[in-house]
Structure formats: structure tokens, C-alpha cells
Design an enzyme around this catalytic site. Structure first.
Site, PDB file in Angstrom:
ATOM      1  N   ASP A  67       0.814  -1.214   0.000  1.00  0.00           N
ATOM      2  CA  ASP A  67       0.000   0.000   0.000  1.00  0.00           C
ATOM      3  C   ASP A  67       0.847   1.263   0.000  1.00  0.00           C
ATOM      4  O   ASP A  67       2.080   1.202   0.155  1.00  0.00           O
ATOM      5  CB  ASP A  67      -0.963  -0.008   1.205  1.00  0.00           C
ATOM      6  N   ASN A 136      -7.030  -2.378  14.937  1.00  0.00           N
ATOM      7  CA  ASN A 136      -8.455  -2.654  14.673  1.00  0.00           C
ATOM      8  C   ASN A 136      -8.622  -3.844  13.715  1.00  0.00           C
ATOM      9  O   ASN A 136      -9.700  -4.083  13.199  1.00  0.00           O
ATOM     10  CB  ASN A 136      -9.147  -1.406  14.114  1.00  0.00           C
ATOM     11  N   HIS A 138      -7.039  -4.248  10.766  1.00  0.00           N
ATOM     12  CA  HIS A 138      -6.841  -3.995   9.334  1.00  0.00           C
ATOM     13  C   HIS A 138      -5.550  -4.642   8.842  1.00  0.00           C
ATOM     14  O   HIS A 138      -4.604  -4.820   9.602  1.00  0.00           O
ATOM     15  CB  HIS A 138      -6.906  -2.498   8.999  1.00  0.00           C
ATOM     16  N   GLU A 143      -9.636  -1.691   5.807  1.00  0.00           N
ATOM     17  CA  GLU A 143     -10.161  -1.351   7.128  1.00  0.00           C
ATOM     18  C   GLU A 143     -11.442  -2.136   7.413  1.00  0.00           C
ATOM     19  O   GLU A 143     -12.169  -2.505   6.475  1.00  0.00           O
ATOM     20  CB  GLU A 143     -10.489   0.152   7.163  1.00  0.00           C
TER      21      GLU A 143
END
Ligand code: GLP
Length: 240
Positions: A67, A136, A138, A143
Site C-alpha cells: 500500500d 483494529n 486492518h 479497514e
């Protein structure tokens, strides 16, 4: 999923470097899928050390990163291209033209996402994909959401991720709000996956993933669909 619990960050870094090095020794022209973030920094240092010692050779290796922020210039010191050059590519005998990161400076982000997806697929996917995990759940910049996207795409970062990454920028307001990221399908196209996690803060996300079920509220749980995944974590992360 295979789980390797290491005593601390140093052991996690050494163990994961060993797994990547094994792939490179078996296949000198391997395609390495690489990740950024603070978690793999120690692993990259170890790989650079092994390269210097002549134990591994990067001359025929191709890399594809997961990414990149969007938009961002490659010479911005917070870009993932800059991170990769600094932490690995500038330290090993790799041909830089064989290193690929989604282009955060592309004028047309959607077109860049399509180009990058086609490129990764043309390589037949990564021989090994290295992943970190967000607190979280991801992976890359996929996400938690009601739906996840299979291919490389542009995405908006959650408040939690902007918050978590603010430590690298002057302030949270300076963190880009969007990113180009491989999708879940791109990641799962890798032949082998290792996911690294250290510290208490990753405990909940890792435990959700280790339940063995799949939920879009924890993108990392989708790794349970893949046959060859190794979690390398430290005791602080595993025990919480
Ligand atoms: C970032 C990256 C992820 C990384 C994660 C965890 O937002 N896009 O690829 O795995 O967050 O980062 P860290 O290793 O710094 O905890």
C-alpha cells in the site's frame, strides 16, 4: 494458521527474517510482498544484515508493496516508498527497478489501482507476503467495514488508523486521509503469508483472527481462508 510465539520483538524479527530468507534461498528470483509500519522494521534490519553477510541475495528478487498513502510524493519522508528505500532497498543488493510500491503521486488514482492490480497478477502473486496488523484488525489499508474489496483500490482511512499513524507525522491533520491498497484478493493470491504482530495493543485483533472465523469487522480474519499462513508474534501480543 500456524502460530509462532517469540519471547520478544528481537526474536520475532529474527524468526520472520528466517522465513523470508528460506523462500529466497529456494527461489532466487522470488516475488516478495512487503509491508510497512513499525512492526517489520526489525525484520528488514535482519534481512539487510543477512545480505551483507552473503547469506541471501536480492539481485534477482522482485518486490511488491501492499500500500501507499494517496496522494503523496515518493520523496516525502512519510511515504511508504521512502520507508522501503530507507529500511531495506538502500541496504541490500536489490535492483531498484524491480521494487514496486503503488504510486502515490499518480494523477489518476483509480487508474493506478487498476495498473498495480494487473501488475501483481501478472507476476502470479507474491511467493511470500509479509503483513502487519492494525490494532483494529486492518491489513494493508483494508479497514473493518460492512464490505471488503478484492482488488487494489483507493480507500479512506478510519479515524483509528489516522490516529495510530499520527505519531509519524507532525499532527493527525497531516496524515493523508486516503491510500492505495492491495485488496483482500490480491493479498490472498500470495503463495505463502506471514503476519507479524508485537505488543499488547495488537492482542485483541490477533485473538479475533485466531478464532478461525471470517468477519469483515476484522479484515485479518480473512487470512483463515488461506492454507499457508504463519503468525509470528511476541509474548506481549499473544498473552495480552
Ligand atoms: C499501517 C499499514 C499496515 C500496517 C499497520 C500496522 O496503517 N498500512 O500495513 O500493518 O498500519 O502498523 P504498525 O506496524 O506500525 O503497528
Amino acid at each position: 494458521m500456524k502460530v509462532i510465539v517469540c519471547k520478544d520483538y528481537a526474536e520475532m524479527s529474527a524468526k520472520s527474517a528466517e522465513i523470508v530468507a528460506d523462500v529466497m534461498k529456494k527461489k532466487p528470483n522470488a516475488v516478495l510482498g512487503l509491508a510497512t509500519g513499525s512492526t517489520p522494521e526489525g525484520m528488514y534490519a535482519k534481512l539487510a544484515e543477512m545480505n551483507k553477510a552473503g547469506e541471501i541475495d536480492f539481485s534477482q528478487v522482485t518486490t511488491v508493496n501492499l500500500d501507499e498513502y494517496y496522494p503523496i510524493s515518493p520523496d516525502n519522508d512519510q511515504s511508504y516508498r521512502y520507508f522501503m528505500n530507507k529500511n531495506l532497498f538502500d541496504k541490500v543488493n536489490i535492483d531498484k527497478t524491480h521494487t514496486h510500491v503503488p504510486q502515490g503521486s499518480a494523477a489518476d488514482g483509480e487508474a493506478e489501482a487498476k495498473r498495480y492490480e494487473a501488475f501483481v497478477r501478472s507476476l502470479g502473486g507474491a511467493d511470500i507476503q509479509v503483513l502487519g496488523i492494525g490494532r483494529n484488525g486492518h491489513i494493508a489499508f483494508n479497514e473493518p467495514d460492512t464490505e471488503l474489496v478484492p482488488a487494489t483500490h483507493i480507500t479512506s482511512l478510519t479515524e483509528d488508523t489516522i490516529d495510530a499513524n499520527a505519531r509519524f507525522f507532525a499532527s493527525a491533520a497531516d496524515v493523508p486521509t486516503k491510500a492505495l491498497t492491495m485488496g483482500m484478493g490480491t493479498i490472498l493470491s500470495a503463495k505463502k503469508i506471514i503476519i507479524l504482530a508485537n505488543g499488547k495493543g495488537k492482542h485483541d485483533a490477533v485473538m479475533q483472527m485466531l478464532k478461525g472465523t471470517v468477519t469483515t469487522s476484522c479484515p485479518a480474519s480473512f487470512l483463515n481462508l488461506h492454507d499457508d499462513v504463519v503468525l509470528v508474534c511476541d509474548e506481549a501480543c499473544y498473552n495480552g
